[in-house]
Enzyme design. Structure first.
Site, mmCIF file in Angstrom:
data_model
loop_
_atom_site.group_PDB
_atom_site.id
_atom_site.type_symbol
_atom_site.label_atom_id
_atom_site.label_comp_id
_atom_site.label_asym_id
_atom_site.label_seq_id
_atom_site.Cartn_x
_atom_site.Cartn_y
_atom_site.Cartn_z
ATOM 1 C CB SER A 120 -47.587 42.998 32.239
ATOM 2 O OG SER A 120 -47.348 44.652 32.605
ATOM 3 C CG HIS A 161 -44.262 45.270 35.846
ATOM 4 N ND1 HIS A 161 -43.522 44.577 34.980
ATOM 5 C CD2 HIS A 161 -45.767 45.187 35.003
ATOM 6 C CE1 HIS A 161 -44.047 45.087 33.644
ATOM 7 N NE2 HIS A 161 -45.480 45.343 34.201
ATOM 8 C CG ASP A 212 -40.610 44.914 35.751
ATOM 9 O OD1 ASP A 212 -41.082 45.491 36.318
ATOM 10 O OD2 ASP A 212 -41.030 43.680 35.238
#
Length: 352
Positions: free
Chosen positions: A26, A318, A315
């Site tokens: 991600s 990340h 977040d």
């Protein structure tokens, strides 16, 4: 120490690689998971992308651009385009695009890491690249494909989810010691890099894992909001195994060249001295709910900070766009303390 003279290190020779290919999780997913119908690891909704062009959520786990985007721009290739978007857009011949991103949120080195989230593990990403390589062989001839790919950049950013999986599973910890598990990760990654080598890849940009124990989601598990020391130690130990593996790989295949980016060391420096990098908040996420904005996902009902440039984390897991940019600046022309045996700028000049 690494066989580079100061004059060679400082030499600036503009060069644009033929292509750039991104594989990972991600941290560098540019929207591939958007096309996985059952995936729960998606970022294609507000407030993601709030600082991206047109303020659009693209599937990047960030408020804006990510490291793969910035590196693509740095090397002159532009932003790498998600593979699945190319694959399902039949009006375009995606094989001829200069930059392709295969990364998938939730992906791991192991095939079973986050398997329930319908992520695309590294081995499948490598398989997808193999199909691109096969078509290039048909279009350019094997020799033409080799000439193109041997000078291309292969960016690999993966490993964090495997470490998180081990920390959360008592079953895994009962089956193997942490160090055995981490060493096995490096071995499995080596096998995938060797497959890429078989597909003509020669130049690699490898990011080590960061201080996983200092993510907001880990800090809230501690009453003092301090980092998870054990998880950070596992990150250190994996990075050590990864560096050793890369050195051995270079000894085995002399025409492989790589830039290993020490994400951990730079992240540690930023967290200890945030003001030096123009940051203020290094514990809490910018977007989320609850304690440190890490108890709820960054979604439509979440709150988000007004100045994302002040935060390290976007977040619960990340970094913000600003931190991604800092990482790539160091990755591209940083010193041997953060990227070695050479930075990406020097890597581009290597002639295979």
């Amino acid at each position: 120490m690494f066989g580079f003279s100061e004059a060679l290190w400082n030499q600036k020779v503009p060069f644009t690689p033929p292509s750039m290919y991104v594989l990972g999780d991600s941290l560098v997913d540019a929207g591939n998971n958007n096309d996985l119908l059952r995936s729960v690891s998606k970022a294609n909704f507000p407030h993601y992308g709030i600082d991206f062009p047109k303020k659009t959520a693209t599937g990047r786990f960030s408020n804006g651009k990510i490291a793969a985007d910035f590196l693509g721009e740095k090397v002159g290739m532009g932003i790498p385009y998600p593979y699945f978007s190319m694959l399902f857009n039949f009006s375009e011949n995606f094989h001829w695009r200069d930059s392709i991103n295969f990364a998938s949120g939730g992906a791991g080195i192991y095939n079973w890491t986050n398997g329930m989230s319908q992520s695309v593990p590294l081995s499948r990403q490598v398989n997808y690249f193999s199909s691109v390589q096969k078509d290039l062989r048909k279009e350019l001839t094997p020799h033409g494909a080799y000439d193109k790919l041997k000078s291309s950049i292969f960016m690999i950013v993966i490993g964090s989810n495997d470490i998180f999986a081990n920390s959360e599973s008592s079953k895994l910890r009962n089956q193997t010691t942490p160090q055995q598990y981490l060493n096995s990760m490096a071995i499995q990654l080596k096998e995938q890099i060797k497959l890429l080598y078989d597909y003509y890849a020669r130049k690699f940009v490898i990011m080590g894992v960061g201080l996983l124990g200092c993510t907001p989601t880990e800090r809230i598990k501690n009453e003092t909001k301090e980092c998870n020391i054990q998880l950070n130690q596992w990150s250190i130990n994996y990075n050590r195994a990864l560096r050793s593996m890369l050195k051995g790989l270079k000894a085995e295949f002399d025409d492989i060249d790589y830039s290993y980016f020490d994400t951990y060391s730079l992240m540690q420096k930023i967290i200890k001295n945030p003001a030096t990098f123009g940051l203020e908040e290094v514990k809490a996420a910018c977007c989320g709910l609850g304690n440190l904005n890490a108890e709820g996902r960054c979604q439509r009902t979440a709150k988000y900070c007004s100045n994302r440039n002040n935060h390290f984390f976007w977040d619960a897991y990340h970094p913000t766009e600003k931190v991604h940019r800092i990482f790539v600046d160091y990755m591209y022309n940083g010193t041997l303390h953060y990227v070695y045996p050479m930075n990406v700028e020097r890597l581009l000049q290597v002639i295979n």
